[in-house]
Enzyme design. Structure first.
Site, mmCIF file in Angstrom:
data_model
loop_
_atom_site.group_PDB
_atom_site.id
_atom_site.type_symbol
_atom_site.label_atom_id
_atom_site.label_comp_id
_atom_site.label_asym_id
_atom_site.label_seq_id
_atom_site.Cartn_x
_atom_site.Cartn_y
_atom_site.Cartn_z
ATOM 1 N N GLY A 9 -6.459 -10.352 4.619
ATOM 2 C CA GLY A 9 -7.081 -9.028 4.643
ATOM 3 C C GLY A 9 -7.200 -8.402 3.272
ATOM 4 C CD GLU A 18 -2.779 -4.831 1.361
ATOM 5 O OE1 GLU A 18 -1.861 -5.163 0.607
ATOM 6 O OE2 GLU A 18 -2.978 -5.360 2.480
ATOM 7 C CG HIS A 68 2.602 -3.867 0.300
ATOM 8 N ND1 HIS A 68 3.846 -4.195 0.798
ATOM 9 C CD2 HIS A 68 1.716 -4.623 1.007
ATOM 10 C CE1 HIS A 68 3.703 -5.106 1.763
ATOM 11 N NE2 HIS A 68 2.425 -5.378 1.913
ATOM 12 C CD GLU A 85 3.717 -8.116 3.674
ATOM 13 O OE1 GLU A 85 3.174 -7.159 4.261
ATOM 14 O OE2 GLU A 85 3.349 -8.509 2.547
HETATM 15 N N1 B3K Z 1 0.913 -9.439 0.864
HETATM 16 C C1 B3K Z 1 -0.398 -9.910 1.228
HETATM 17 C C2 B3K Z 1 -0.393 -11.207 1.956
HETATM 18 C C3 B3K Z 1 -0.367 -12.415 1.078
HETATM 19 C C4 B3K Z 1 -0.546 -13.664 1.904
HETATM 20 C C5 B3K Z 1 -0.351 -14.895 1.114
HETATM 21 N N2 B3K Z 1 -0.644 -16.088 1.862
HETATM 22 C C6 B3K Z 1 -1.131 -8.916 2.065
HETATM 23 C C7 B3K Z 1 -0.305 -7.889 2.737
HETATM 24 O O1 B3K Z 1 0.509 -8.153 3.581
HETATM 25 O O2 B3K Z 1 -0.465 -6.757 2.411
HETATM 26 ZN ZN ZN Z 2 1.627 -6.449 3.468
#
Ligand code: B3K
Ligand code: ZN
Length: 885
Positions: free
Chosen positions: A265, A302, A305, A324
């Site tokens: 995504g 995002e 994060h 996550e």
């Molecule tokens: N942290 C990324 C995901 C990365 C996946 C790598 N295969 C997106 C998210 O969870 O925000």
């Molecule tokens: Zn994430």
């Protein structure tokens, strides 16, 4: 492509890095055919680890030069093998200079530095940075980065990286440069660069502390009419994190960049989030309500994060859910707050419960089952799962259920106070929650270490003389691969009791008034709770708000469920009662259909169920969005999960029969609701309007499950006249499902109109892929369409994965053609993009649940893939585990 035997990596083998990196200076000479990367690192021996060897990762890159403290290293000073560069003996303080070369235009994996539509992008999580330069590519190595980008100015006018732009200017030969500096320490997985021909929507935004931040959304030329919603969502997210958690944007600039070639995504790179176009681009003409919701949620995710993931990051990849699960929980709460109303919140919660049941419970019960904090993996990219994300979010939610919103906030504050700019473990988060709330959460750790979905059974008994209601709660958890036995979980169980009129009783437990909903804490295998002063036989509403990610079992009668479905003050359990009523019918009818050789001929649906559906459909006191959720039957996949030796065709027949029967018997009410929920005027994606459209469109779909001239004309008119994608796509879907000849024409019109909009073309493929009339031959024909390519993940998913995952009837065709197609496509995709291939591979996870004749063929298909000599670790891990468990 790795062809060596895959290595399993264990959490228990964690060792701290021998050297820490303080600063990284990167210089890029960007060329699609040969990009030169100069990397200057300052390292320091880690006193917490033994040894003087420096271990760097590197993959698919060519080492050109290697200097340590100014001296070129001789071949004997280091070993370069198995994607590792080991310098045998180093002093305490080291300046390492590494020059390497990579070939972005040949990188089809979309991990590392790659070219998409002529532009450069990066994706480094989890282990993509090692495809750019040699580096200790592990999240517990946090360093400060300075990045110099050089590229042709005409082809790549925009040069972006993390943090702040320090300097830019022109070079010889039509080239230019940009120098970026990220003021914060970060792990390498958060590195990003973009070199591209793009345009942006931008604005300055005043932060809570009075600073102004520059916000940008970068897209390809021609898409600036689709960036408003992403920008708005970003501003809402920034505000929300300030208000809800006191967390501010820590940079002067925050960028979102959209690319059409992306494995997932979006990605939370520090200050430079890179997104799949699917989660950026929207306007009413091309995007549905669900697309708008997705954009708001992913932009928020995002952005959030930045604190939960970037400022405080993971010690190792086993801790992935630390960032996550927590960040999904935060974006879920944000979505609920954005809607604001109580039912709005409930509808988002219902969505989350549906996702869990549809995807996470099957994962927890299948060959890839793993704890929220896994103990081992072969390929970390296989562990970006619904378990780590969605179950992880449920685990975080349980802290809030136990401690309340304020208690949870205290825990969050302590977490940041202790761990800002550190790489930590899930246990550190749990400890912060425990310490901030003065609670012992030792047992709660099992939510992180034990896989499998717990089963919670309840038995209630009312004593008419003592006026007590005794609720017995019994928990168990089925075995999962590597975990034959489980210990009891600490489960918050929210309970209410309804009286005969449907009102909540006041709950008194141990002489304490617990209000209308009591959160009981179940910590033993079996525990009894006594409610006193219960003057009449109640109906128990257990697990309100879905207070824990468990399967709830209880001996509900239809009468109990109807009572809850009409009256429960907890909207989630109200919905749940309807789902239980529907599930019992689906299972019964699927059994009957199977017994009759899959003929739907003499199936019958009881008046009680139809009446319940009628009541909720016309209940104007309920939000349209809630009514739509209540009318939506459990999916075929969810029903299949309940049947051993399942025949997907029987499930399909049963579900279609119920849909058609509702369509025929509630015809008048459905037509009336269709009219009552039109949304005239300009389109707006707000929750209230989206809810109306959802109810109107489910009415349309039921009407067309039993199509007649009138319902088809209604769908056709909506398709012709609607001014927004939500209604157009719903109308097209209704026409396709009604199997009328008009459907083919509508599909043509749709394609002609939207062939220039890649995301809409994806929808066009997807609707056809998932239609039960589309067999393997039809999918193969669609693959020959000029707009199809396996190289673009969105496109591959919209046709190939959509067919394998969302078209159970054809995928499980008795001749095995669906499985053969699956094997072929997994192998073809694996040669291009292992991450996308590996997701597709998971379509076979539940092969042991199917009827013996299907099982046999599924196993053969799995063996065919497993037998390939050349296979990525990603796919090999998935098929090996499927065959073993
Ligand atoms: N942290 C990324 C995901 C990365 C996946 C790598 N295969 C997106 C998210 O969870 O925000
Ligand atoms: Zn994430």
């Amino acid at each position: 492509m790795r062809t060596d035997t895959p290595q399993t990596i264990y959490r228990k083998d964690y060792n701290p890095p021998t050297y820490l990196v303080d600063t990284v200076e990167l210089g890029f000479d960007l060329d699609p055919a040969r990009t030169v990367v100069a990397n200057r690192l300052t390292l320091r021996r880690n006193p917490a680890a033994g040894g003087r060897a420096i271990e760097l990762h590197g993959e698919e890159i060519e080492l050109v030069a290697l200097r340590l403290n100014g001296k070129t290293l001789a071949g004997a000073d280091y070993t370069l093998a198995d994607n590792r560069l080991v310098i045998h003996e180093a002093p305490d303080d080291v300046v390492l200079e590494i020059e390497s070369v990579c070939v972005p235009e040949q990188n089809t994996t979309l991990s590392g530095l790659y070219v998409s539509n002529g532009n450069f992008f990066t994706q480094c999580e989890a282990e993509g940075f090692r495809r750019i330069t040699y580096f200790p590519d592990r999240p517990d190595v946090m360093a400060k980065y300075t990045v110099m980008l050089r590229a042709d100015k005409a082809r790549y006018p925009v040069l972006l990286s993390n943090g702040n732009l320090i300097q830019e200017g022109d070079l010889d030969d039509g080239r230019h440069y940009a120098l970026w500096e990220d003021p914060f320490k970060k792990p390498s997985y958060l590195f990003a660069l973009v070199a591209a021909k793009l345009v942006c929507q931008e604005e300055t935004f005043r932060l809570a502390d009075g600073r102004d931040a520059l916000l940008q959304v970068w897209v390809e030329d021609g898409n600036l009419d689709k960036t408003d919603y992403a920008m708005q969502s970003l501003k809402h997210s920034i505000r929300w994190d300030e208000e809800k958690y006191g967390l501010e944007l820590d940079l002067d600039r925050f960028m979102i960049v959209a690319t059409s070639d992306f494995n997932m995504g979006a990605m939370e790179n520090k200050g430079l989030n890179i997104f799949n176009t699917k989660f950026v681009l929207a306007n009413p003409r091309v995007a549905t309500d669900v697309d708008f919701q997705g954009i708001e949620a992913v932009v928020a995710h995002e952005y959030f994060h930045n604190w939960t993931g970037n400022r405080v990051t993971c010690r190792d990849w086993f801790q992935l859910s630390l960032k996550e699960g927590l960040t999904v929980f935060r974006d879920q709460e944000f979505t609920a707050d954005m809607i604001g109303t109580d039912t709005g919140r409930a509808v988002t919660r219902i969505d989350q419960v549906r996702t869990l049941r549809q995807h996470q419970f099957p994962e927890d019960a299948g060959p890839m089952a793993h704890p929220v904090r896994p103990d081992s993996f072969v390929e970390i990219n296989n562990f970006y799962t619904v378990t780590v994300y969605e179950k992880g979010a449920e685990v975080v939610r349980m802290y809030q259920t136990l401690f309340g919103v304020d208690g949870f906030r205290k825990g969050m504050d302590l977490y940041f106070e202790r761990h800002d700019e550190q790489a930590v473990e899930c246990d550190d988060f749990r400890r912060a929650m425990a310490d901030a709330n003065g609670r012992d959460l030792t047992q709660f750790e099992r939510w992180y270490s034990q896989a499998g979905t717990p089963v919670l059974r309840f038995e209630g008994r009312w004593d008419e003389t003592a006026h007590t209601y005794t609720l017995k709660l019994i928990q168990s958890c089925p075995p999962t691969p590597g975990q034959p036995q489980k210990l009891p979980f600490h489960i918050p169980v929210a309970v209410g009791l309804l009286d005969a009129a449907g009102n909540d009783m006041r709950l008194v437990v141990d002489s304490v008034d617990r209000g209308a909903t009591a959160v009981l804490e179940l910590t033993q295998a079996e525990q009894t709770f006594v409610f006193t002063d219960v003057k009449e036989q109640p109906v128990a509403s257990v697990l309100r708000g879905f207070s824990a990610p468990v399967v709830l079992q209880g001996s509900y009668t239809d009468a109990d469920l109807l009572h809850l479905f009409s009256h429960d003050s907890d909207p989630v359990n109200r919905w749940e009662a309807g789902q239980r009523l529907a599930m019992s019918r689906l299972l019964k009818l699927a059994g009957e259909a199977a017994a009759k050789g899959n003929s739907g001929a003499s199936l019958n649906l009881d008046e009680t169920f139809i009446e319940a559906m009628r009541k909720v459909l016309v209940d104007e006191t309920l939000d349209p969005a809630f009514r739509e959720q209540a009318l939506l039957l459990p999916s075929e996949g969810m029903v299949a999960e309940q049947i051993d030796g399942v025949d997907p065709l029987a499930v399909h027949i049963a579900r279609q029969f119920i849909r058609a029967d509702i369509g025929a018997r509630l015809r008048g009410e459905l037509l009336a609701q269709y009219e009552a929920n039109l949304t005239p005027g300009a389109y707006s994606p707000d929750a209230a309007s989206a809810g109306k459209r959802a109810l109107k469109n489910i009415a349309l779909s039921y009407l067309n499950a039993a199509p007649d001239d009138e319902s088809v004309a209604l769908a056709q008119r909506q398709f012709d006249e609607a001014d927004n994608m939500t209604d157009r796509a719903a109308a097209l879907g209704a026409l396709i499902a009604s199997r009328v000849p008009e459907a083919a024409d509508a599909l043509d019109v749709f394609y002609q109109e939207f062939q220039g909009e890649a995301l809409v073309v994806d929808k066009w493929f997807m609707m056809q892929a998932a239609a039960p009339t589309t067999d393997v031959a039809a999918v193969r024909a669609l693959m020959r369409h000029p707009a199809f390519t396996l190289r673009n993940p969105n496109r591959a998913r919209s046709l190939v994965a959509a067919f394998c995952m969302n078209n159970p009837v054809q995928f499980h065709a008795p001749d095995g053609s669906g499985y053969a197609f699956w094997a072929e496509q997994v192998i073809a995709l694996d040669a291009l993009n292992p991450q996308v291939a590996s997701r597709l591979a998971r379509a076979m996870d539940r092969w042991r649940r199917y009827a013996p004749a299907l099982q046999e063929q599924m196993k053969a298909a799995l063996q065919r893939v497993a037998g390939q000599g050349k296979l990525s670790n990603d796919v090999r891990e998935v098929v090996t585990k499927a065959l073993a468990n």
